[in-house]
Write a protein that holds these residues in place. Sequence first.
Motif, PDB file in Angstrom:
ATOM      1  N   ILE B  45       0.849  -1.189   0.000  1.00  0.00           N
ATOM      2  CA  ILE B  45       0.000   0.000   0.000  1.00  0.00           C
ATOM      3  C   ILE B  45       0.886   1.241   0.000  1.00  0.00           C
ATOM      4  CG2 ILE B  45      -1.960  -1.122   1.136  1.00  0.00           C
ATOM      5  CD1 ILE B  45      -1.024   0.316   3.732  1.00  0.00           C
ATOM      6  N   LEU B  50      -1.447   5.955   4.366  1.00  0.00           N
ATOM      7  CA  LEU B  50      -1.694   5.190   5.587  1.00  0.00           C
ATOM      8  C   LEU B  50      -1.653   6.135   6.780  1.00  0.00           C
ATOM      9  CD1 LEU B  50      -1.838   2.553   7.316  1.00  0.00           C
ATOM     10  CD2 LEU B  50       0.647   2.410   7.104  1.00  0.00           C
ATOM     11  N   LYS B  86     -11.491   7.609   8.363  1.00  0.00           N
ATOM     12  CA  LYS B  86     -11.832   6.670   7.286  1.00  0.00           C
ATOM     13  C   LYS B  86     -13.096   7.116   6.551  1.00  0.00           C
ATOM     14  CE  LYS B  86     -11.534   3.092   4.756  1.00  0.00           C
ATOM     15  NZ  LYS B  86     -10.382   2.779   3.900  1.00  0.00           N
ATOM     16  N   THR B  93      -5.863   4.169   4.242  1.00  0.00           N
ATOM     17  CA  THR B  93      -5.858   2.971   5.079  1.00  0.00           C
ATOM     18  C   THR B  93      -5.630   3.497   6.489  1.00  0.00           C
ATOM     19  OG1 THR B  93      -4.875   1.674   3.326  1.00  0.00           O
ATOM     20  CG2 THR B  93      -4.674   0.789   5.553  1.00  0.00           C
ATOM     21  N   ALA B 193      -3.762  -5.101   6.182  1.00  0.00           N
ATOM     22  CA  ALA B 193      -3.660  -3.888   5.354  1.00  0.00           C
ATOM     23  C   ALA B 193      -4.335  -4.099   4.004  1.00  0.00           C
ATOM     24  CB  ALA B 193      -2.202  -3.499   5.173  1.00  0.00           C
ATOM     25  N   LYS B 196     -10.407  -5.677   3.652  1.00  0.00           N
ATOM     26  CA  LYS B 196     -11.420  -4.694   4.023  1.00  0.00           C
ATOM     27  C   LYS B 196     -12.112  -5.132   5.310  1.00  0.00           C
ATOM     28  CE  LYS B 196     -13.588  -4.901   0.259  1.00  0.00           C
ATOM     29  NZ  LYS B 196     -14.513  -4.870  -0.839  1.00  0.00           N
TER      30      LYS B 196
END
Lengths: 384, 290
Positions: B45, B50, B86, B93, B193, B196
């Motif tokens: 990612i 993040l 989020k 993430t 990571a 979902k």
Amino acid sequence: MKQSNLHGEFFMQGNIACAEAALSAGCRFFGGYPITPASEIAERMAFRLPQVGGSFVQFEDEIASMASILGASWAGVKSMTASSGPGISLMLENIGLGIMMETPCVVVNVQRGSPSTGLPTSWGQSDMMQARFGSHGDYGVIALAPKSPQEYFDLTIVAFNYAEKYRLPVFVTSDAIVGHMTEKVYIPPVDELEIINRKYTNKKPGDYQPYTIEPGQWVSDFAKAGDGYLYHSTGLTHDERGYPDMSEACHIQLVNRLIDKIKMNVDDIILLEERDLDDADVVVVTFGTTARTVVPGINLAKKKGIKVGFLRLITVWPFPEQKIRDLAKHVKGFVVPEINMGQIVLEVERCAGGVLTKSLPHPGGGIHDFKDVAKAIEEVAYAK
Amino acid sequence: MQNKIPTHPMEDYLRMDRMPHIWCPSCGLGSIVTAFMKGVKNAGIDLNKLALVSGIGCTGRVAGYVKLDSYHTTHGRAIPFATGMKMANQDLTVAVISGDGDLFAIGGNHLIHAARRNMDLNVICVNNFIYGMTGGQNAPTTPLGAYSSTAPYGNYEQPFNLVGLAAAAGSSYVARWTALHLQRIQDSIEEMAKKKGFCFLEIISPCATVFARKNKGGTGLDLLQDYKRRSSIDHNADPQKIPLDMDGEIVCGVFVNDEKPTFAENVEKGTSRKVKEHPLYVQDRKDQEV
Ligand SMILES: Cc1ncc(C[n+]2csc(CCOP(=O)(O)OP(=O)(O)O)c2C)c(N)n1
């Protein structure tokens, strides 16, 4: 993307007007928990946010609600929560985190009769000192008190603007009367509204520090999560890098700035409604819905020949200290009616420098009898 | 270029200007941070996307040492703060690293509700069986009979089984490792990571300074020896049936790995058609074309 809003003339409830104002201001996240008399705001946001590409979460409590709007703000979205006494009490720790991290967001307190569960379906103005001092520590705050659904709309927009400009949670302190009152509300198209958006840094990631204050500014430019700045923010006392620094020197500097960014900008922040002040003998200092209910009392006193001035605090915090000091030079005294047992009167008294200041308290659940207002004005006018 | 100064292998991922960190010698947190950063890197990612949120405590300090957008919030409130992030930006993430007291005592309600909603968060709980930061008070994980500064006669409270609770509340992913299982931790972080939904990882971690001292557990190394002796791996174990105590088995593994719609997906599914047909939505869109 060009933003839009619901606009036109409406017969609208105060709490709904507040929600629509938030949307007009660009609010795209609401975290909340139901409570009378504030629930209509959450309900409206639940209904409207999905329509404008925003999101709504009903949390497990108000602690989470407040924490969530801070997170949303750091992720780059304007955010809001709304509650009443018991819920605001639960939010206070994270309001302090918002103050310390300098997080723009709006907290609406639709005040009800208190303390504790108090009068859920009835009103009060007794959380004014809580708004000022409720979270632990020393800091500056902003609180705006609307007197009508229209002003509830207007001030919610202002609250979002101040939040962005001064980087802090801003209170809209309404009450159950204005929250549940339905009146005409005019909502202008979004491009006719003055809306302040977040000032993001134009520095490159390596050059940016989240709390460096540029000369002539009181707060730093923003960087949101995900933009590659990889910054740190904490509720601990911190330096320009956002890193914890437990030194006395750092703490002195930070706490002073959190206070000064409001104190040094009172002229920009303070909104007042002033009537008949120039030749007044007695000035009624009032705010929120009380500013409407005391008018017959003022008129009665005027009919008896007393020169009564009217000062309405649209911005309650920061308090208009200088205005009271100036008035104190030529008036006989002040009367301060409020639906609490004497909170704002303490501020008036502090600034009046010994000039007679009469408190007209009411514990909530009712409004002042206008005859009592007239009587208090008379007492001050004819005091020896 | 022979005399190039050797650098720390984690230098690119840590705020080196904040070293030395505050953690005690033999604390598990150092290796856990390394495993976390390696895990998210292996997941492929974008580390710029993040965000890491911590609460308060020794573990809460993780947010201050990693080179990520990182937030050190209030005690127990990392999960709702992370939820706001989020929901405001689905491209992020969002991970939470915090202590067992932070996530299961003061913040316990937020954890179970975020799991119930299947909020797309990666939550890592570093369980040292005690309140480290504040000097060794009882935690909701302190084993029955263990000593703490607020259980001077031994703890008489039944502890939580964290993986059981996280699973029962509806998590999409539930795992437990000890601070010895660094490769496994790294792999779990990588899986989380990429995955979902609400993902929960418990890491049993040595606290020599307060937990071992109060319980005659010896040094940090002795605690790790003890974990080695007591731990086993059983991915098929029922997370409800593997509580922890003072010296029983520490069953590790990935106990839950489900696919189910996240909160945001449910919102999207539930609202999209109804919203688009609504006159106010239509008005908003019409204005945008003007
Ligand atoms: C509202 C509030 N209550 C209490 C504290 C004091 N406090 C700080 S850390 C902590 C407990 C930390 O224990 P844990 O979450 O297990 O983390 P550890 O330090 O062991 O990593 C407490 C009670 C606080 N910071 N805020």
